[in-house]
Design a protein around this motif. Sequence first.
Motif, short mmCIF file in Angstrom:
data_model
loop_
_atom_site.label_atom_id
_atom_site.label_comp_id
_atom_site.label_asym_id
_atom_site.label_seq_id
_atom_site.Cartn_x
_atom_site.Cartn_y
_atom_site.Cartn_z
N SER A 115 53.69 82.94 47.52
CA SER A 115 54.01 84.33 47.22
C SER A 115 54.21 85.03 48.56
N THR A 116 55.38 85.57 48.81
CA THR A 116 55.71 86.14 50.12
C THR A 116 55.47 87.64 50.13
N HIS A 117 54.67 88.10 51.07
CA HIS A 117 54.35 89.52 51.22
C HIS A 117 54.99 90.04 52.50
N LEU A 118 55.75 91.15 52.39
CA LEU A 118 56.28 91.85 53.55
C LEU A 118 55.22 92.84 54.01
N HIS A 119 54.49 92.45 55.03
CA HIS A 119 53.32 93.20 55.50
C HIS A 119 53.77 94.47 56.21
N SER A 127 58.22 93.10 44.13
CA SER A 127 58.64 92.38 45.34
C SER A 127 57.59 92.48 46.44
N ASP A 128 56.37 92.86 46.08
CA ASP A 128 55.33 93.10 47.07
C ASP A 128 54.58 91.83 47.47
N GLY A 129 54.78 90.74 46.74
CA GLY A 129 54.02 89.53 47.06
C GLY A 129 52.63 89.56 46.49
N TYR A 130 52.51 90.03 45.25
CA TYR A 130 51.20 90.02 44.58
C TYR A 130 50.70 88.57 44.50
N PRO A 131 49.42 88.33 44.67
CA PRO A 131 48.93 86.95 44.85
C PRO A 131 49.07 86.04 43.64
N TYR A 178 56.07 89.03 57.74
CA TYR A 178 55.96 88.50 56.39
C TYR A 178 55.15 87.21 56.44
N HIS A 179 54.44 86.95 55.34
CA HIS A 179 53.60 85.76 55.30
C HIS A 179 53.25 85.42 53.86
#
Length: 497
Positions: A115-119, A127-131, A178-179
């Motif tokens: 799941s990719t999160h744009l920090h 599109s927030d990268g919810y876990p 991003y991570h």
Amino acid sequence: MSARRAGLSRRGFLGLLGGTALAATGCGEVAGELLAGSAPMPAPFTVPLPIPRVARPVSPGLYEVTQRVARVEILPGLRTEVWGYDGTFPGPTFELRRGEPATIRVRNELPVPTSTHLHGGVTPPDSDGYPTDLVVPAGGHSGHGGHAAHMTHPGEVHHEGAKDYRYPVGQRAATLWYHDHRMDYTAPAVWQGLAGFALVRDEEEDALPLPGGERELPLMICDRSFAADGSFRYPRTHEGHDSDYMEGVEGDVILVNGAPWPVHEVTATRHRLRLLNASNARRLRLRLAPGGGFTQIGSDSGLLAAPVRHDTLPMAPGERQDVVVDFSAYPVGSTVTLVNTLADGPAGNVMRFVVARRAKDDSAVPKTLSRPPERPVPVTTRSFDFRRTGQSWTVNGRVYRPGDLLARPRLGTAEVWRLTSDFHHPVHLHLAHFLVLARNGRPPAATDAGWKDTVDVRPYEVVDVLARFEGYRGRYMLHCHNLEHEDMAMMADFEVV
């Protein structure tokens, strides 16, 4: 200094988390437990600094990136298996522009979901990268990590093979990154290489005479440990976490842009350093040796109103510092070393600059940098306590459960969030950017300046931040950005209504 190096037992160290004895022991700088590697360490300042490549769109506004396994040379003469965006560590840098929406299509060819999160991004919730919003490998198969096509957490959403992350890019110029953000597995996934830069640019920043081109350096600083064969070491079984590393994992090799203690030639001119602490747990306090200072021009979420001069820069995991260093202050032929004063031995070095030659410099740092958003008036105050409860890391005494809301702020408002802790907890808010108002009732540090998304809450400290909730309604998160703490359920949901 780690608990083990201080002569404390594991049980004794964790027991200190229940009371103010922690500060009295002199362990106030502890952020993680050192994991020693067995690979031969390279001589420092011999490997050239890599610069991550800039991603190119496949069509206007559309980027594609593939998460895949690759074997790369990090330690000279050895090969390391990384999980990388496009097989690189760090991943490619995405250069985005304010007002120009971008879609990043992430394909997953790894043996595990992601799941990719744009920090630091102001993004819609989907599109927030919810876990638990996962991109599963094509076919739903996965190897180690204990995850297959079936759901392991309530409410999981699966995207087979790929997902389009849509970023409106309505925010100010800033250094984002991003991570991976997968539930329970963020720490080992990032350790394995799933991280990269995303730089937002805008007209306000373009109008400034700041250093650019080759004199603008994104620097991702992190630590890793390596086995004798060059593979990453990480203290985790597939069934759960290693309790010996409950406070977080620190490596004994410092990497910058994926290279160990690199060296970089610079001209005797101003350079812009976009500094990111991408470590799992290691905190930094950066200094230039043999001397000199940093001119801070930006923080996590964009440019400051005016530059601020610092001799040292504290950085917790997840924080960014946008600074200018004037290398004309050093003689040609001299070396300038970036050091971390919170570590001894090899980990005390970060990288080295060699002032190679003189050059024309038409850059400058203006006295006025930007017009940041005005400080809003808060409508309420909420409290969030980050601490160990029993055998778990918790927020307000609760172990994280997806969908269990701790707050429901209203869109377009601002609130004071009071953050308290028992240990070093770098607290990160999704969506919401904030100003640090106070530390223990006193003014914040000069290095807390500007709009931020991550703040280091130190042992037995009370930090007040003014968070503004703009952009989108929906479910978001706050959590500790010590990634081992995050994986051990030190997260909470809030919903913008």
